[in-house]
Design a protein around this motif. Sequence first.
Motif, short mmCIF file in Angstrom:
data_model
loop_
_atom_site.label_atom_id
_atom_site.label_comp_id
_atom_site.label_asym_id
_atom_site.label_seq_id
_atom_site.Cartn_x
_atom_site.Cartn_y
_atom_site.Cartn_z
N VAL A 18 0.84 -1.21 0.00
CA VAL A 18 0.00 0.00 0.00
C VAL A 18 0.87 1.26 0.00
CG1 VAL A 18 -1.74 1.30 1.29
CG2 VAL A 18 -1.92 -1.18 1.14
N ALA A 19 1.86 1.30 0.93
CA ALA A 19 2.69 2.52 1.06
C ALA A 19 3.56 2.70 -0.20
CB ALA A 19 3.57 2.42 2.30
N GLY A 20 4.13 1.61 -0.70
CA GLY A 20 4.95 1.70 -1.92
C GLY A 20 4.11 2.19 -3.09
N GLY A 21 2.90 1.64 -3.20
CA GLY A 21 1.99 2.06 -4.27
C GLY A 21 1.60 3.52 -4.13
N ALA A 22 1.30 3.94 -2.88
CA ALA A 22 0.88 5.33 -2.64
C ALA A 22 2.02 6.30 -2.98
CB ALA A 22 0.46 5.49 -1.18
N VAL A 23 3.23 5.95 -2.53
CA VAL A 23 4.38 6.84 -2.81
C VAL A 23 4.67 6.87 -4.32
CG1 VAL A 23 6.87 7.16 -2.43
CG2 VAL A 23 5.39 6.54 -0.52
N GLY A 24 4.59 5.68 -4.95
CA GLY A 24 4.82 5.60 -6.40
C GLY A 24 3.80 6.43 -7.17
N LEU A 25 2.54 6.37 -6.74
CA LEU A 25 1.48 7.13 -7.42
C LEU A 25 1.65 8.63 -7.17
CD1 LEU A 25 -1.80 5.07 -6.89
CD2 LEU A 25 -0.68 5.62 -9.05
N ALA A 26 1.97 8.99 -5.90
CA ALA A 26 2.10 10.42 -5.55
C ALA A 26 3.25 11.06 -6.32
CB ALA A 26 2.31 10.57 -4.06
N THR A 27 4.38 10.35 -6.43
CA THR A 27 5.55 10.93 -7.10
C THR A 27 5.59 10.59 -8.58
OG1 THR A 27 6.84 9.02 -6.48
CG2 THR A 27 6.95 10.89 -5.00
N ARG A 28 4.65 9.74 -9.03
CA ARG A 28 4.61 9.26 -10.41
C ARG A 28 5.93 8.60 -10.81
NH1 ARG A 28 -0.06 10.32 -10.19
NH2 ARG A 28 -1.25 12.08 -10.95
N SER A 29 6.57 7.90 -9.85
CA SER A 29 7.81 7.21 -10.20
C SER A 29 7.98 5.95 -9.37
CB SER A 29 9.01 8.15 -10.03
OG SER A 29 9.80 7.78 -8.95
N LEU A 30 8.37 4.89 -10.07
CA LEU A 30 8.60 3.60 -9.41
C LEU A 30 9.84 3.68 -8.53
CD1 LEU A 30 7.57 0.60 -9.48
CD2 LEU A 30 9.36 0.18 -11.14
N ARG A 31 10.77 4.55 -8.92
CA ARG A 31 12.04 4.72 -8.19
C ARG A 31 11.82 5.14 -6.74
NH1 ARG A 31 16.02 8.01 -12.16
NH2 ARG A 31 16.28 6.38 -13.70
N ALA A 32 10.76 5.91 -6.51
CA ALA A 32 10.50 6.38 -5.14
C ALA A 32 9.69 5.33 -4.37
CB ALA A 32 9.74 7.70 -5.18
N GLY A 33 8.81 4.61 -5.07
CA GLY A 33 7.93 3.66 -4.39
C GLY A 33 8.59 2.35 -4.02
N LEU A 34 9.49 1.86 -4.88
CA LEU A 34 10.09 0.54 -4.65
C LEU A 34 10.92 0.46 -3.35
CD1 LEU A 34 10.11 -2.21 -5.96
CD2 LEU A 34 12.18 -1.57 -7.18
N PRO A 35 11.80 1.43 -3.08
CA PRO A 35 12.55 1.35 -1.82
C PRO A 35 11.66 1.37 -0.58
CG PRO A 35 13.53 3.00 -3.25
CD PRO A 35 12.24 2.59 -3.87
N VAL A 36 10.54 2.11 -0.67
CA VAL A 36 9.61 2.17 0.46
C VAL A 36 9.01 0.78 0.71
CG1 VAL A 36 7.40 3.13 1.22
CG2 VAL A 36 9.08 4.61 0.15
N ALA A 37 8.55 0.14 -0.39
CA ALA A 37 7.97 -1.20 -0.26
C ALA A 37 9.02 -2.18 0.27
CB ALA A 37 7.45 -1.66 -1.61
N LEU A 38 10.26 -2.07 -0.21
CA LEU A 38 11.32 -2.98 0.23
C LEU A 38 11.64 -2.79 1.71
CD1 LEU A 38 13.72 -3.00 -2.81
CD2 LEU A 38 12.65 -4.97 -1.79
N ASP A 39 11.53 -1.55 2.21
CA ASP A 39 11.76 -1.30 3.64
C ASP A 39 10.74 -2.05 4.49
OD1 ASP A 39 13.98 0.19 3.38
OD2 ASP A 39 13.03 2.14 3.66
N PHE A 40 9.46 -1.99 4.05
CA PHE A 40 8.41 -2.69 4.81
C PHE A 40 8.59 -4.21 4.71
CE2 PHE A 40 6.24 1.40 4.61
CZ PHE A 40 5.72 1.46 5.89
N TRP A 41 8.99 -4.70 3.52
CA TRP A 41 9.17 -6.15 3.36
C TRP A 41 10.37 -6.63 4.18
CZ3 TRP A 41 8.22 -5.58 -2.59
CH2 TRP A 41 6.86 -5.39 -2.78
N LEU A 42 11.35 -5.74 4.33
CA LEU A 42 12.48 -6.08 5.20
C LEU A 42 12.01 -6.22 6.65
CD1 LEU A 42 15.52 -6.41 5.61
CD2 LEU A 42 15.67 -3.96 5.92
N ALA A 43 11.15 -5.29 7.07
CA ALA A 43 10.58 -5.39 8.43
C ALA A 43 9.83 -6.71 8.58
CB ALA A 43 9.65 -4.21 8.69
#
Lengths: 81, 133
Positions: A18-43
């Motif tokens: 959800v957060a990765g998708g939201a950040v990706g949509l807000a910034t219109r870039s996968l580059r910003a959303g992917l690290p966010v999603a990876l941080d949560f998946w690391l948790a």
Amino acid sequence: MTALLQLAALCCVVAGLVAGGAVGLATRSLRAGLPVALDFWLAAGLLRLGADPGWTSLLATAAIVAVRRLVTWSLGTARTR
Amino acid sequence: MDALLSEDWLKQTVDLLVRLVELAGAVVIFVGAAVAFARFLVTAVRTRDAERFVPVRLNLGRFLALGLEFQLASDILRTAIAPTLREIGELAAIAAIRTALNYFLGREIKEERSELAKAAAAASGATSAAPPE
């Protein structure tokens, strides 16, 4: 406690999507959303490693760490280019 | 006195301590993830600037690193009661992964913090260089 940790890990996986998708949509870039999603998946991986400290969860967490490093490194080099 | 300091008693006590410390680490990681999730959604609604998400990621990284410290502490406690070589090997692998991860997280936090400081310095430099109206 194991079931609780598994549930918490599942919540983190969903939160990452959800957060990765939201950040990706807000910034219109996968580059910003992917690290966010990876941080949560690391948790999620860390929580799962706490719930079941076996080889499978260990390898899964190591794989997430490796992918995370790779993505961070490739995004860093793409930014400096 | 012998009964009080028996091997079974020690095993149970260390096992309880391991569970407590492990739980503390899990709570720290989960709370960090929950706080970061809410902040990511609020920031995503308010702005489209990718730079605004960096402090939130930094904060999440800090929580993950702190949770990892707790998990490492529980690994160290576990070595006191690991009876077989196989268990010690597994423990060593988990501790190595967690230590490596902690190192990388620390490095990332440092890098992102210096990037934020650079951006802040550039912004304040641009404001002071701008002619007064």
